[in-house]
Design a protein around this motif. Sequence first.
Motif, PDB file in Angstrom:
ATOM      1  N   SER A 191       0.353  15.879  18.469  1.00 21.68           N
ATOM      2  CA  SER A 191       0.516  17.191  19.110  1.00 21.68           C
ATOM      3  C   SER A 191       1.882  17.341  19.790  1.00 21.68           C
ATOM      4  N   ASP A 192       2.744  16.361  19.637  1.00 24.98           N
ATOM      5  CA  ASP A 192       4.078  16.420  20.254  1.00 24.98           C
ATOM      6  C   ASP A 192       4.943  17.493  19.605  1.00 24.98           C
ATOM      7  N   GLU A 193       5.904  17.949  20.353  1.00 28.03           N
ATOM      8  CA  GLU A 193       6.934  18.834  19.816  1.00 28.03           C
ATOM      9  C   GLU A 193       7.890  18.001  18.968  1.00 28.03           C
ATOM     10  N   ARG A 194       8.678  18.686  18.164  1.00 24.17           N
ATOM     11  CA  ARG A 194       9.625  18.000  17.275  1.00 24.17           C
ATOM     12  C   ARG A 194      10.549  17.063  18.054  1.00 24.17           C
ATOM     13  N   TRP A 195      11.125  17.537  19.143  1.00 26.31           N
ATOM     14  CA  TRP A 195      12.072  16.727  19.903  1.00 26.31           C
ATOM     15  C   TRP A 195      11.401  15.493  20.483  1.00 26.31           C
ATOM     16  N   GLU A 196      10.117  15.601  20.842  1.00 28.72           N
ATOM     17  CA  GLU A 196       9.391  14.443  21.368  1.00 28.72           C
ATOM     18  C   GLU A 196       9.156  13.406  20.261  1.00 28.72           C
ATOM     19  N   MET A 197       8.886  13.902  19.063  1.00 32.58           N
ATOM     20  CA  MET A 197       8.703  12.984  17.932  1.00 32.58           C
ATOM     21  C   MET A 197      10.010  12.278  17.597  1.00 32.58           C
ATOM     22  N   LEU A 198      11.117  12.993  17.691  1.00 33.54           N
ATOM     23  CA  LEU A 198      12.417  12.362  17.431  1.00 33.54           C
ATOM     24  C   LEU A 198      12.709  11.286  18.473  1.00 33.54           C
ATOM     25  N   GLN A 199      12.376  11.545  19.722  1.00 35.66           N
ATOM     26  CA  GLN A 199      12.543  10.532  20.764  1.00 35.66           C
ATOM     27  C   GLN A 199      11.635   9.336  20.509  1.00 35.66           C
ATOM     28  N   ALA A 200      10.405   9.604  20.093  1.00 31.93           N
ATOM     29  CA  ALA A 200       9.468   8.512  19.790  1.00 31.93           C
ATOM     30  C   ALA A 200       9.991   7.681  18.622  1.00 31.93           C
ATOM     31  N   SER A 201      10.538   8.329  17.592  1.00 37.36           N
ATOM     32  CA  SER A 201      11.124   7.589  16.458  1.00 37.36           C
ATOM     33  C   SER A 201      12.213   6.655  16.939  1.00 37.36           C
ATOM     34  N   ASP A 202      13.043   7.160  17.827  1.00 40.08           N
ATOM     35  CA  ASP A 202      14.121   6.339  18.373  1.00 40.08           C
ATOM     36  C   ASP A 202      13.560   5.126  19.119  1.00 40.08           C
TER      37      ASP A 202
ATOM     38  N   PRO B 215       0.835  -1.204   0.000  1.00 38.44           N
ATOM     39  CA  PRO B 215       0.000   0.000   0.000  1.00 38.44           C
ATOM     40  C   PRO B 215       0.873   1.259   0.000  1.00 38.44           C
ATOM     41  N   ALA B 216       0.402   2.267  -0.672  1.00 37.29           N
ATOM     42  CA  ALA B 216       1.131   3.533  -0.723  1.00 37.29           C
ATOM     43  C   ALA B 216       0.986   4.265   0.609  1.00 37.29           C
ATOM     44  N   GLU B 217       1.979   5.078   0.906  1.00 35.63           N
ATOM     45  CA  GLU B 217       1.877   5.931   2.089  1.00 35.63           C
ATOM     46  C   GLU B 217       0.673   6.856   1.925  1.00 35.63           C
ATOM     47  N   PRO B 218       0.092   7.271   3.041  1.00 35.66           N
ATOM     48  CA  PRO B 218      -0.993   8.255   2.943  1.00 35.66           C
ATOM     49  C   PRO B 218      -0.507   9.515   2.217  1.00 35.66           C
ATOM     50  N   VAL B 219      -1.400  10.118   1.474  1.00 36.90           N
ATOM     51  CA  VAL B 219      -1.057  11.283   0.657  1.00 36.90           C
ATOM     52  C   VAL B 219      -0.475  12.413   1.503  1.00 36.90           C
ATOM     53  N   TRP B 220      -1.033  12.648   2.687  1.00 37.66           N
ATOM     54  CA  TRP B 220      -0.540  13.749   3.512  1.00 37.66           C
ATOM     55  C   TRP B 220       0.928  13.555   3.867  1.00 37.66           C
TER      56      TRP B 220
ATOM     57  N   ARG C  48       6.717  12.494   9.124  1.00 37.43           N
ATOM     58  CA  ARG C  48       6.631  11.379   8.177  1.00 37.43           C
ATOM     59  C   ARG C  48       7.530  10.235   8.626  1.00 37.43           C
ATOM     60  N   VAL C  49       8.734  10.579   9.055  1.00 37.10           N
ATOM     61  CA  VAL C  49       9.680   9.559   9.515  1.00 37.10           C
ATOM     62  C   VAL C  49       9.107   8.817  10.722  1.00 37.10           C
TER      63      VAL C  49
ATOM     64  N   VAL D  13       5.927   8.272  11.475  1.00 37.25           N
ATOM     65  CA  VAL D  13       4.879   7.339  11.026  1.00 37.25           C
ATOM     66  C   VAL D  13       5.520   6.119  10.353  1.00 37.25           C
ATOM     67  N   GLN D  14       6.562   6.338   9.563  1.00 34.11           N
ATOM     68  CA  GLN D  14       7.271   5.218   8.929  1.00 34.11           C
ATOM     69  C   GLN D  14       7.891   4.304   9.983  1.00 34.11           C
ATOM     70  N   ASP D  15       8.448   4.886  11.037  1.00 37.36           N
ATOM     71  CA  ASP D  15       9.047   4.078  12.106  1.00 37.36           C
ATOM     72  C   ASP D  15       7.987   3.294  12.870  1.00 37.36           C
ATOM     73  N   ILE D  16       6.839   3.919  13.113  1.00 37.62           N
ATOM     74  CA  ILE D  16       5.729   3.218  13.766  1.00 37.62           C
ATOM     75  C   ILE D  16       5.293   2.039  12.891  1.00 37.62           C
ATOM     76  N   TYR D  17       5.130   2.286  11.609  1.00 35.01           N
ATOM     77  CA  TYR D  17       4.706   1.260  10.644  1.00 35.01           C
ATOM     78  C   TYR D  17       5.678   0.074  10.659  1.00 35.01           C
ATOM     79  N   ARG D  18       6.965   0.369  10.589  1.00 34.15           N
ATOM     80  CA  ARG D  18       7.984  -0.695  10.572  1.00 34.15           C
ATOM     81  C   ARG D  18       7.941  -1.511  11.855  1.00 34.15           C
ATOM     82  N   ALA D  19       7.898  -0.841  13.008  1.00 31.36           N
ATOM     83  CA  ALA D  19       7.878  -1.561  14.288  1.00 31.36           C
ATOM     84  C   ALA D  19       6.626  -2.428  14.401  1.00 31.36           C
ATOM     85  N   GLN D  20       5.479  -1.853  14.088  1.00 31.74           N
ATOM     86  CA  GLN D  20       4.234  -2.626  14.174  1.00 31.74           C
ATOM     87  C   GLN D  20       4.278  -3.852  13.275  1.00 31.74           C
TER      88      GLN D  20
END
Length: 137
Positions: A103-114, A43-48, A60-61, A63-70
């Motif tokens: 609604s996270d800040e950028r740094w929180e999203m980077l931590q979540a990606s990690d 499936p293609a990534e969501p358009v947004w 975007r990164v 969501v991609q990391d969440i997708y891969r882990a799941q």
Amino acid sequence: MRQAGCTLVLTALVLGLTSAPGFAERNLVPTLERSFDVCPERPAEPVWMQEIPLRQAYQRVLVQDIYRAQNLERIVETGSCACEIRFPSWDDAEGAFREHHASDERWEMLQASDAYNRRANDVRLAAKAICEAAGNW
């Protein structure tokens, strides 16, 4: 006269060797089309996500990391590497992003990606073994 003939042959040889790669490179046409050997009907990534501004690419990164882990966790949980298990729709990953991180800040999203990358890496070898046995790696 003999020296002029050698110079001419040498010049032709040099020109022939240096222009051939350039000609070959001009015939290479990059494409934005993605093709896959394994599970080509992904499936293609969501358009947004595809249209997200560069300054917000970390979303975007994530969501991609969440997708891969799941997906890797799902492979290990089910013991199956069927294409619909390995590459399901993006709905679950997108939902997790919207529910927990939108609604996270950028740094929180980077931590979540990690954190998602660590989760994915924890199960990657087990998932790889299952997928290799199924011929889907």
